[in-house]
Design an enzyme around this catalytic site. Structure first.
Site, PDB file in Angstrom:
ATOM      1  N   CYS A 115     -52.220-100.369 -33.137  1.00 54.73           N
ATOM      2  CA  CYS A 115     -51.193 -99.322 -33.093  1.00 54.73           C
ATOM      3  C   CYS A 115     -49.795 -99.837 -33.402  1.00 54.73           C
ATOM      4  CB  CYS A 115     -51.199 -98.636 -31.733  1.00 54.73           C
ATOM      5  SG  CYS A 115     -52.748 -97.773 -31.366  1.00 54.73           S
ATOM      6  N   HIS A 250     -44.269 -94.967 -30.955  1.00 59.70           N
ATOM      7  CA  HIS A 250     -45.696 -94.791 -31.223  1.00 59.70           C
ATOM      8  C   HIS A 250     -46.205 -93.667 -30.338  1.00 59.70           C
ATOM      9  CE1 HIS A 250     -49.920 -95.275 -31.575  1.00 59.70           C
ATOM     10  NE2 HIS A 250     -50.069 -95.879 -30.411  1.00 59.70           N
ATOM     11  N   ASN A 280     -53.132 -89.678 -30.945  1.00 57.95           N
ATOM     12  CA  ASN A 280     -52.777 -91.049 -31.291  1.00 57.95           C
ATOM     13  C   ASN A 280     -53.384 -91.389 -32.652  1.00 57.95           C
ATOM     14  OD1 ASN A 280     -52.460 -93.808 -31.542  1.00 57.95           O
ATOM     15  ND2 ASN A 280     -53.138 -94.303 -29.474  1.00 57.95           N
TER      16      ASN A 280
END
Length: 323
Positions: A115, A250, A280
């Site tokens: 990520c 993020h 996500n």
């Protein structure tokens, strides 16, 4: 050698057509819309269709970024793709994107930092430009996490979505101005590799290659490490929290985003949030959020934008840029 600075000149994104709501997941997974929203802030996610691949989504986002900048594929020196879900072990997603764009020059490579991948890739592009090895770079995050999720694990399956985001980074000799990437800051600590990982790969055929996560421990590390990385970026540039116009984090979990914003004393209206609609999307989440906020007019020329991410590894980092 003349000093260079990297400018964020173009923005693009792609989300698969198929939208999967929490209610749809609840028809076959032991979960509910209320349970997912309360723990994550997620209401829906986009999931790849049969025609969507890491390459096709990345190429779509890249074309948008080039179009925004008024550029063509011939203007691109480097393609850097951050992905943990490539279509193939090799060739890299980046060279496949080169082919999709019709590029016959330049170079491309993939980068795997989960990520945090976009922050890492942006840092690499900035370094290439500052060193004079490239005049421009497409920095892309493209992920198809739906293809590595365990459909029986509600703790992970509800969290992720698919998509791609891109920025076109160009060089300028105008280092007297304050526009561009001010600094990037990267970290990793492999001691925590088993908190968030995929249990299989090309060399481990006996594993199912599903994403596994200790959510409680990841959350525990996230807020502290992200906050310190953000403070590091501000201190490196002699800036304070009040100087930041926008936090583009993020998009992993709304509670993590809110926790970092509180530590930085940033009001919600200065934080770009897409996790409720995108879930996500790993390395794609920051460029997707950037693209949305630039195109809807929230982020404008001259704004100071702070980006941060944490992912499997553990990896984490931040980037500070003025548009």
């Amino acid at each position: 050698m003349t000093a260079k600075r990297s400018l964020l000149s173009g923005f693009g994104g792609y989300l698969p057509e198929r939208i999967v709501t929490n209610d749809e997941l609840a028809t076959w997974l032991e979960t509910s819309d209320e349970w997912i929203r309360a723990r994550t802030g997620i209401a829906q996610r986009h999931m790849a269709g049969e025609g969507d691949t890491a390459v096709s989504m990345a190429a779509h986002a890249a074309r948008q970024a080039l179009d925004y900048a008024g550029a063509t594929p011939d203007d691109v020196d480097a393609v850097i793709v951050a992905t943990s879900t490539p279509d193939q072990a090799f060739p890299s997603t980046a060279v496949r994107v080169q082919a999709e764009l019709g590029m016959t020059g330049g170079f491309g490579f993939d980068l795997a930092a989960a990520c945090s991948g976009f922050i890492y890739a942006l840092s690499m592009a900035d370094s290439l430009i500052r060193s004079g090895q490239a005049r421009s770079a497409l920095v892309i995050g493209s992920e198809v996490y739906s293809r590595i999720l365990d459909k029986t694990d509600r703790g992970t399956y509800v969290l992720f979505g698919d998509g791609a985001g891109a920025v076109f980074v160009t060089s300028t000799d105008d280092t007297a101005g304050d526009a561009g990437i001010l600094s990037t800051h990267l970290h990793s600590d492999g001691r925590y590799g088993d908190l968030l990982f995929v249990d299989g790969a090309t060399g481990l055929h006996d594993k199912p290659a599903h994403l596994r996560m200790n959510g409680r421990e990841v959350f525990r590390h996230a807020v502290g490490k992200l906050s310190s990385s953000v403070d590091e970026a501000l201190a490196a540039n002699g800036l304070t929290h009040s100087d930041v116009n926008w936090l583009v984090p993020h998009q992993a979990n709304l509670r993590i985003i809110d926790g970092v914003a509180r530590k930085l004393a940033l009001p919600p209206e200065r934080v770009v949030v897409t996790v409720d609609r995108h879930a996500n999307t790993s390395a794609a989440s920051i460029p997707l959020a950037l693209n949305e906020a630039v195109r809807d007019g929230r982020i404008n020329k001259g704004d100071l934008v702070l980006m941060e991410a944490l992912g499997g590894g553990l990896t984490w980092g931040s980037a500070l840029a003025r548009l």
